[in-house]
Write a protein that holds these residues in place. Structure first.
Motif, PDB file in Angstrom:
ATOM      1  N   THR A  11      51.412 -18.545  53.634  1.00  0.00           N
ATOM      2  CA  THR A  11      51.144 -18.701  52.206  1.00  0.00           C
ATOM      3  C   THR A  11      50.855 -17.341  51.574  1.00  0.00           C
ATOM      4  O   THR A  11      51.018 -16.298  52.210  1.00  0.00           O
ATOM      5  CB  THR A  11      49.965 -19.657  51.960  1.00  0.00           C
ATOM      6  OG1 THR A  11      48.736 -18.990  52.288  1.00  0.00           O
ATOM      7  CG2 THR A  11      50.109 -20.925  52.791  1.00  0.00           C
ATOM      8  N   GLY A  12      50.385 -17.365  50.324  1.00  0.00           N
ATOM      9  CA  GLY A  12      50.232 -16.127  49.567  1.00  0.00           C
ATOM     10  C   GLY A  12      48.933 -15.385  49.760  1.00  0.00           C
ATOM     11  O   GLY A  12      48.671 -14.418  49.037  1.00  0.00           O
ATOM     12  N   ALA A  13      48.110 -15.786  50.702  1.00  0.00           N
ATOM     13  CA  ALA A  13      46.900 -15.010  50.995  1.00  0.00           C
ATOM     14  C   ALA A  13      47.276 -13.709  51.698  1.00  0.00           C
ATOM     15  O   ALA A  13      48.324 -13.613  52.341  1.00  0.00           O
ATOM     16  CB  ALA A  13      45.945 -15.822  51.869  1.00  0.00           C
ATOM     17  N   SER A  14      46.421 -12.713  51.568  1.00  0.00           N
ATOM     18  CA  SER A  14      46.646 -11.466  52.299  1.00  0.00           C
ATOM     19  C   SER A  14      46.559 -11.731  53.797  1.00  0.00           C
ATOM     20  O   SER A  14      45.789 -12.577  54.248  1.00  0.00           O
ATOM     21  CB  SER A  14      45.586 -10.435  51.890  1.00  0.00           C
ATOM     22  OG  SER A  14      45.766  -9.232  52.598  1.00  0.00           O
ATOM     23  N   SER A  16      49.699 -11.609  56.035  1.00  0.00           N
ATOM     24  CA  SER A  16      50.917 -12.189  56.611  1.00  0.00           C
ATOM     25  C   SER A  16      51.252 -11.589  57.970  1.00  0.00           C
ATOM     26  O   SER A  16      51.962 -12.212  58.764  1.00  0.00           O
ATOM     27  CB  SER A  16      52.100 -12.026  55.653  1.00  0.00           C
ATOM     28  OG  SER A  16      52.235 -10.700  55.214  1.00  0.00           O
ATOM     29  N   CYS A 101      46.037 -18.786  55.155  1.00  0.00           N
ATOM     30  CA  CYS A 101      45.955 -19.956  54.280  1.00  0.00           C
ATOM     31  C   CYS A 101      45.263 -19.574  52.974  1.00  0.00           C
ATOM     32  O   CYS A 101      44.089 -19.183  52.978  1.00  0.00           O
ATOM     33  CB  CYS A 101      45.181 -21.080  54.972  1.00  0.00           C
ATOM     34  SG  CYS A 101      45.107 -22.600  54.005  1.00  0.00           S
ATOM     35  N   SER A 102      45.998 -19.653  51.885  1.00  0.00           N
ATOM     36  CA  SER A 102      45.407 -19.367  50.573  1.00  0.00           C
ATOM     37  C   SER A 102      44.452 -20.488  50.191  1.00  0.00           C
ATOM     38  O   SER A 102      44.533 -21.605  50.699  1.00  0.00           O
ATOM     39  CB  SER A 102      46.504 -19.227  49.520  1.00  0.00           C
ATOM     40  OG  SER A 102      47.129 -20.481  49.285  1.00  0.00           O
ATOM     41  N   THR A 105      46.410 -23.449  48.675  1.00  0.00           N
ATOM     42  CA  THR A 105      47.002 -24.333  49.681  1.00  0.00           C
ATOM     43  C   THR A 105      45.927 -25.178  50.345  1.00  0.00           C
ATOM     44  O   THR A 105      46.101 -26.385  50.550  1.00  0.00           O
ATOM     45  CB  THR A 105      47.758 -23.510  50.735  1.00  0.00           C
ATOM     46  OG1 THR A 105      48.838 -22.817  50.102  1.00  0.00           O
ATOM     47  CG2 THR A 105      48.315 -24.397  51.830  1.00  0.00           C
ATOM     48  N   PRO A 136      41.964 -19.152  56.787  1.00  0.00           N
ATOM     49  CA  PRO A 136      41.707 -18.587  55.462  1.00  0.00           C
ATOM     50  C   PRO A 136      41.461 -17.087  55.538  1.00  0.00           C
ATOM     51  O   PRO A 136      40.834 -16.600  56.479  1.00  0.00           O
ATOM     52  CB  PRO A 136      40.457 -19.336  54.995  1.00  0.00           C
ATOM     53  CG  PRO A 136      39.780 -19.778  56.252  1.00  0.00           C
ATOM     54  CD  PRO A 136      40.879 -20.027  57.246  1.00  0.00           C
ATOM     55  N   ARG A 137      41.983 -16.384  54.536  1.00  0.00           N
ATOM     56  CA  ARG A 137      41.759 -14.935  54.458  1.00  0.00           C
ATOM     57  C   ARG A 137      41.335 -14.645  53.017  1.00  0.00           C
ATOM     58  O   ARG A 137      42.133 -14.199  52.203  1.00  0.00           O
ATOM     59  CB  ARG A 137      43.048 -14.201  54.839  1.00  0.00           C
ATOM     60  CG  ARG A 137      42.901 -12.862  55.561  1.00  0.00           C
ATOM     61  CD  ARG A 137      42.023 -11.848  54.907  1.00  0.00           C
ATOM     62  NE  ARG A 137      42.322 -11.659  53.495  1.00  0.00           N
ATOM     63  CZ  ARG A 137      41.444 -11.231  52.606  1.00  0.00           C
ATOM     64  NH1 ARG A 137      40.207 -10.951  52.958  1.00  0.00           N
ATOM     65  NH2 ARG A 137      41.782 -11.091  51.338  1.00  0.00           N
ATOM     66  N   GLU A 138      40.093 -14.954  52.747  1.00  0.00           N
ATOM     67  CA  GLU A 138      39.530 -14.807  51.406  1.00  0.00           C
ATOM     68  C   GLU A 138      38.089 -14.364  51.552  1.00  0.00           C
ATOM     69  O   GLU A 138      37.415 -14.746  52.502  1.00  0.00           O
ATOM     70  CB  GLU A 138      39.597 -16.158  50.676  1.00  0.00           C
ATOM     71  CG  GLU A 138      39.099 -16.131  49.244  1.00  0.00           C
ATOM     72  CD  GLU A 138      40.003 -15.316  48.352  1.00  0.00           C
ATOM     73  OE1 GLU A 138      39.625 -14.165  48.036  1.00  0.00           O
ATOM     74  OE2 GLU A 138      41.079 -15.806  47.975  1.00  0.00           O
ATOM     75  N   HIS A 145      35.599 -23.558  47.669  1.00  0.00           N
ATOM     76  CA  HIS A 145      36.290 -23.227  48.918  1.00  0.00           C
ATOM     77  C   HIS A 145      35.559 -23.847  50.114  1.00  0.00           C
ATOM     78  O   HIS A 145      36.172 -24.468  50.986  1.00  0.00           O
ATOM     79  CB  HIS A 145      36.346 -21.714  49.121  1.00  0.00           C
ATOM     80  CG  HIS A 145      37.014 -20.961  48.023  1.00  0.00           C
ATOM     81  ND1 HIS A 145      36.708 -19.642  47.749  1.00  0.00           N
ATOM     82  CD2 HIS A 145      37.971 -21.328  47.134  1.00  0.00           C
ATOM     83  CE1 HIS A 145      37.464 -19.232  46.740  1.00  0.00           C
ATOM     84  NE2 HIS A 145      38.230 -20.240  46.351  1.00  0.00           N
TER      85      HIS A 145
END
Length: 201
Positions: A11-14, A16, A101-102, A105, A136-138, A145
């Motif tokens: 997904t679009g989280a940092s 990849s 995982c953003s 998502t 998750p990468r947030e 969240h």
């Protein structure tokens, strides 16, 4: 022994790079790997890894093979391909890993919103009681969240945040990536030697 089948969703989280390394290791374990990438995931692959991927599914599949190697059984599915086998519980994979995982998502999975193949595949894992792993990468997390993660964890979903340890004395960025990927592999019982374990030689 039956070949294991894993779905890896980017997904679009940092982060990849975690997914690419994970796919390499899963293929090395002789598993079958199906890959899903969101539109934002393609953007992050371009920004963080310099990968200008896109186009028809067969084109993206070849781009993936060039990056992760030709060994193993690899398949890419577009997000609008709801006729893909992984959209049905009758063809559910052994496990699904959303890496990274953003939060968007994660929230849609938590709410049962199955608007594309990624979300549908995650929904299949939940209804079939198959392993679903979210990375998750947030940071920082807000209360929404955390509530979504708690809800999913209570449903049996494994939450494996991209938080590398340092007890194995990492020397490179690759060492830090391998630690997180190793923890993801541990969560689906895939053997690896990506990092030195606590108390190990």
């Amino acid at each position: 022994m039956k070949q294991r089948h894993f779905v890896v969703a980017i997904t679009g989280a940092s982060g990849s790079i975690y997914a690419l390394r994970l796919i390499e290791e899963l293929l090395r374990s002789a598993a079958r790997v199906s890959v899903l990438i969101t539109e934002a995931g393609f953007a992050v692959l371009r920004e963080e890894c310099g990968l200008e991927w896109g186009g028809a599914a067969q084109v993206v599949q070849e781009q993936l093979r060039q990056r992760v190697g030709n060994g193993g059984e690899l398949r890419y599915y577009a997000l609008d391909d709801l006729f893909a086998p992984i959209a049905s519980g009758s063809s559910a994979p052994d496990a699904m890993l959303v890496v990274p995982c953003s939060m968007g998502t994660l929230s849609r999975i938590s709410c049962g919103n199955a608007g594309n193949l990624l979300e549908r595949a995650a929904d299949v894992m939940l209804k079939e009681a198959r392993p679903l792993v979210l990375v998750p990468r947030e940071t920082p997390f807000n209360a929404i969240h955390l509530e979504h993660m708690l809800k999913l964890s209570r449903l049996g979903v494994r939450i494996v945040p991209a938080m590398p340890g340092f007890y194995h004395q990492p020397q490179t960025m690759e060492d830090l990536v391998d630690f997180v990927v190793g923890k993801v592999l541990d969560s689906v019982q895939v053997e690896h030697t990506l990092f030195r374990r606590w108390g190990g030689e």
